[in-house]
Design a protein around this motif. Structure first.
Motif, short mmCIF file in Angstrom:
data_model
loop_
_atom_site.label_atom_id
_atom_site.label_comp_id
_atom_site.label_asym_id
_atom_site.label_seq_id
_atom_site.Cartn_x
_atom_site.Cartn_y
_atom_site.Cartn_z
N THR A 43 0.84 -1.20 0.00
CA THR A 43 0.00 0.00 0.00
C THR A 43 0.87 1.25 0.00
O THR A 43 1.82 1.34 0.79
N LEU A 167 -4.65 -0.82 -7.55
CA LEU A 167 -5.97 -0.46 -7.01
C LEU A 167 -5.92 0.98 -6.50
O LEU A 167 -5.22 1.28 -5.53
N PHE A 197 -0.60 -7.09 -5.22
CA PHE A 197 -1.52 -5.96 -5.31
C PHE A 197 -0.76 -4.71 -4.88
O PHE A 197 -0.06 -4.72 -3.87
N TYR A 199 -1.81 -0.97 -3.80
CA TYR A 199 -3.03 -0.29 -3.37
C TYR A 199 -2.69 1.14 -2.97
O TYR A 199 -1.64 1.40 -2.37
N THR A 201 -4.16 4.56 -0.90
CA THR A 201 -5.19 5.06 0.01
C THR A 201 -4.61 6.18 0.88
O THR A 201 -3.39 6.28 1.06
#
Length: 371
Positions: A43, A167, A197, A199, A201
């Motif tokens: 992330t 994402l 993945f 990500y 945010t």
């Protein structure tokens, strides 16, 4: 500010080195280095405008790279068109085709590649089963809830068997309850697919729930990267400590540094504690204390850091209460149980175990601090 360097990682899925993005005279990304390992949930976490989505778009091929390199499995990505990269993206608005049924949305990329019809059907069925949407195959996107639309967008992205799935805040449009439910499903999906993945945010709680590795960004630079536990308990600087969980930060003067320990004098007096690598004499520094690590004490002598303060605010939070106290003009927040009697104006004696105290580089960010 620390732009944490990462040595080249053999076997890393993707390597970014000295990655730069300029928009005219404005530099949005300042020469960042990071790796994305195989079968890992990574992330990029930071506030709006920090450069995290720009990095995602450069990896996906939707933004040009101004400097540095991006390498996927030893193959440079510069000059490779988005549709030629083994990378797919799930956007915040899902970007489903409203005129196509669920199954046809998922099949879209496969049909563009002119795969045999039976292969398309087999992979679409398997993808919909993976996201538990096979019963919705004949519906249109407008007939689905937000969570269901997100599952379809995920299925459409991974059905092409990319090496990396990007994402871009895909949970942003969901309510809190659905977001938490989808966090569990996303992590479970990543583990079942054994796929990496990446990500993006701004929500640190979401990052903790999902990630194996977190990259914390600010103003186009990487402040720290590591496991959620490492970033939370061993923040590299005051910015990370404040952004990740809103730690109490007390500015002070460093009076000594030796072998990973430092001495600092703050409003609470002198104290020694473990410190981040960038803490140095003559540099700004802060004492970092997490609210949950502050405890009411009967015998202050048993703690390396203990202080007497007056309660200024009490905020009920269900399972706990946040208690703001003031000592020597400094406001500090403690997260206490309901069995600890506190009311505004009460004097309290609080302590912090030595292993829960940390000295970090930098001063508290503006706007950070107590309640």
């Amino acid at each position: 500010m620390s732009n944490t360097k990462v040595p080249p990682a053999s076997g890393a899925l993707l390597e970014a080195r000295g990655l730069i993005k300029d928009y005219g005279s404005f530099r949005a990304v300042h020469g960042v280095d990071f790796d994305i390992p195989d079968n890992c949930f990574v992330t990029i976490l930071g506030p709006s405008g920090c450069g995290k989505t720009t990095i995602l778009r450069m990896i996906g091929g939707f933004e040009s790279v101004s400097g540095g390199s991006l390498v996927l499995r030893d193959d440079p990505l510069m000059g490779v068109m988005p549709y030629e990269r083994p990378i797919n993206t799930v956007f915040q608005n899902y970007a489903l085709f409203p005129h196509l049924r669920v199954a046809d949305n998922v099949a879209f990329g496969l049909k563009l590649r002119k795969l045999p019809a039976d292969e398309v059907d087999r992979r679409v069925d398997r993808a919909l089963e993976t996201v538990k949407m096979q019963s919705m195959a004949s519906r249109y996107p407008s007939q689905l809830s937000g969570g269901q639309q997100q599952r379809v967008a995920l299925a459409r992205a991974f059905v092409n068997e990319p090496e990396l799935l990007l994402l871009d805040e895909p949970l942003g449009a969901l309510d809190l309850k659905m977001r938490r439910h989808m966090q569990v499903e996303l992590k479970d999906l990543q583990q079942r697919l054994a796929m990496s993945f990446l990500y993006v945010t701004h929500d640190q709680e979401e990052a903790f729930a999902l990630s194996d590795l977190i990259i914390v960004m600010n103003n186009g630079r990487i402040e720290q990267q590591g496991s959620p536990e490492d970033i939370y308990h061993r923040p590299a600087n005051a910015y990370v400590a404040d952004f990740i969980g809103g730690a109490n930060l007390l500015p002070g003067a460093v009076t000594g540094v030796d072998k990973g320990r430092a001495a600092i004098t703050t409003a609470l007096g002198p104290v020694e504690a473990d410190c981040s690598d960038t803490v140095a004499m003559g540099e700004p520094a802060s004492l970092c204390i997490r609210a949950e690590d502050i405890q009411p004490v009967d015998d202050p002598g048993q703690y390396s850091l203990a202080f007497r303060a007056a309660v200024t605010h009490v905020v009920f939070q269900g399972s706990v209460k946040l208690v703001e106290v003031e000592v020597s003009g400094q406001k500090i927040v403690a997260r206490l149980g309901h069995d600890v009697p506190t009311a505004v104006g009460d004097p309290v004696t609080l302590g912090v175990p030595d292993h829960r105290i940390r000295i970090v580089h930098g001063n508290p960010p503006e706007g950070g601090g107590a309640l």
